[in-house]
Design an enzyme around this catalytic site. Sequence first.
Site, PDB file in Angstrom:
ATOM      1  CG  ASP A 426      -2.299   0.595   0.897  1.00  0.00           C
ATOM      2  OD1 ASP A 426      -2.403   1.398  -0.045  1.00  0.00           O
ATOM      3  OD2 ASP A 426      -3.271   0.263   1.607  1.00  0.00           O
ATOM      4  CG  ASP A 483      -8.922   2.388  -0.838  1.00  0.00           C
ATOM      5  OD1 ASP A 483      -8.402   1.302  -1.140  1.00  0.00           O
ATOM      6  OD2 ASP A 483      -8.301   3.283  -0.216  1.00  0.00           O
TER       7      ASP A 483
END
Length: 683
Positions: A426, A483
């Site tokens: 990430d 997301d």
Amino acid sequence: MKTWRFDAPGQTWVLASDGGIPWTVYWSSALPHGEDLAALAQAGQGDVTGGMLDANPPLSLCPEDTRSFPGQPGLVAYRDDTPIFPKFRETGEALHFRDEALGLSLRFEIATAGDVITAQTVFEAEERLALHWLAAPVLPGPQHATDIIDYAGRWIGEFQRRSTPWRPGIHMREARTGRSGHEHPPFALFPETGATNDTGRVFSMHYGWSGGHRMVAEELPDGRRQIQWGHASGTLQAGTKFRTAPLILAVSDQGFNGTAIAMQRHIRDHVVQWPTPTRPVHYNCWEAVYFDHDLAELTDIAARAAALGAERFVLDDGWFGRRDDDTSSLGDWQVDARKYPNGLKPLIDAVHALGMGFGLWVEPEMVNLNSDLARAHPDWILGPADQIEGRQQRVLDLANPAVADHLFGVLDALLAAHDIDYLKWDHNRVLPIATAAQTDALYRLLGDLRHAHPDVEIESCASGGGRIDAGILAHTHRVWLSDSNDALERTRIQHEAAQFLPAAVTGSHVGPRVCHTSGRTLSMELRAWVAASRHMGFEMDPRELTEDEAQTLKQVTTWWKANRDWMLAGDILRLQSADPSVTAELQRSNNGDQFVVFATKTAAGDQILPRPLRLTGLQRDARYRITLLNRDSAVKLSRGSPALKSGPVEVSGAYLMTHGLTLPWRFPETIWVLQGQRIERET
């Protein structure tokens, strides 16, 4: 005059030179073999008239200020605070040019890679200088195009298509956040007037770089157009050798789908280096437990996920340091003994016993000030001490060799000590300083880890879709597109991203019944089929599922497993829906024997009955058997008897592409899924 020719399926690029930097004679649809290139160079010379210079300065691969060029130059550099103005001449080596007086070298690397052409610029100096701008090989903008199509976006709203008319002056997009970005991803399309998904000529460009970048589309005073791509200005450190990222080029006479297929195939077949051909169904625990980790609960969740069809369990944020929220412990990549007193092995063993692989979330480029690492090494943090934080965190300076060595050491040890086959990597904040050195160092770190652990797959996530490009995909295997697990928003994002990204690299998960980023409540049927249109996974708490939801998810997952090999090796074609409330695409196998259509009803339509949905990319003289896979979900208000509701139909490719499929009526926020099989040719 020297000429060069480069060919890829659907396109030809011709260059010419009179001893200096070459210019583009032709970049468009494929030319016949044997075309007289010198004659093309002669035929394309422009006129000179009033209000102009006495000759047209060439729009070369690197336009030069010294030739009175009236637009953006391709090179801006300073030595000892003084601008330099090179005069490059040929060296005898193909596409290599020198300015002996200034000790400078310019080289263009152009190659065919499958269905695309790639092009890079390399600039070298004998003495150190400061480079402000270096363009990848510059191409002319299409003269018959009216619009520039590029993409904007934001967190949970990536790949928003934007169209800007060509006009005198500059259209510039620059990403200065240190990553390719939600805001200005490095993709652009240049359609000729009237182009659609299936028809017309389209030019496509992708700058394969994961850091800050710039695109300039400029119409010069004389009417010529140029398109430049490069690293964002001011992001390169002073030095003696500089290289742009590859500029990836596609041209098609079959509309936007033609260039999409070329870009998808390039990423899938030439950029990503796959450790294994199979794409397992993921389960990611983030939206089930967030930071609240409990071994017994996670083991139970893993068992439920496996029963639903998951093949890989990914443990997300919260397993390390004292990570109870996003304010602490980034940088401390040691297992949290409070949550895992016996380490990760009991969970990994339980996951493996269920027949699943094990993946782990990491964010190595980042650090919280509340961490052992930041307290021990405050000098490892990129940017000023009083910077504004993002997501309660800061960025480590990867260009510092001590930082890179440390990160490789902790990640290498983590992978060596555990049976981990997947990393979700990430990147949850933008850089405080836009520097290309950070991206170069990231590539080296990923390369070193891949060399040490070649069987480990890596997913690139950056607050969702904040770092998606061919540069990062040369070192990873999957991107987290957004997301947002809202299936309606995902439909739009996936549909637009398919202009460049294949299904095999595009992760898509079944989210919770109530989406945590939109608050919308959507059916399991819609959530499952939208995820099944890409690399499928789950990211909800399986304990919340009703019996009907679990059964639907199992059925869709079973179908995806049976069809994933041909789907993920095939092409995504966007359908030209006559109903703006329907977003539809067709995924076709490489041999054309089978396809699947996903038609999502995103809103209420303007008319009562659906318009026929035209398909594309089929053989006109072939017959196809079409099955409506989820016909049992038709509602009572669908009272008629369209053929697809009662069973398969068999029609020609010509019918499907000319008239189209007549679909049953549906409520908004639903999806029809149709599978097609070629059965014979018409005689």
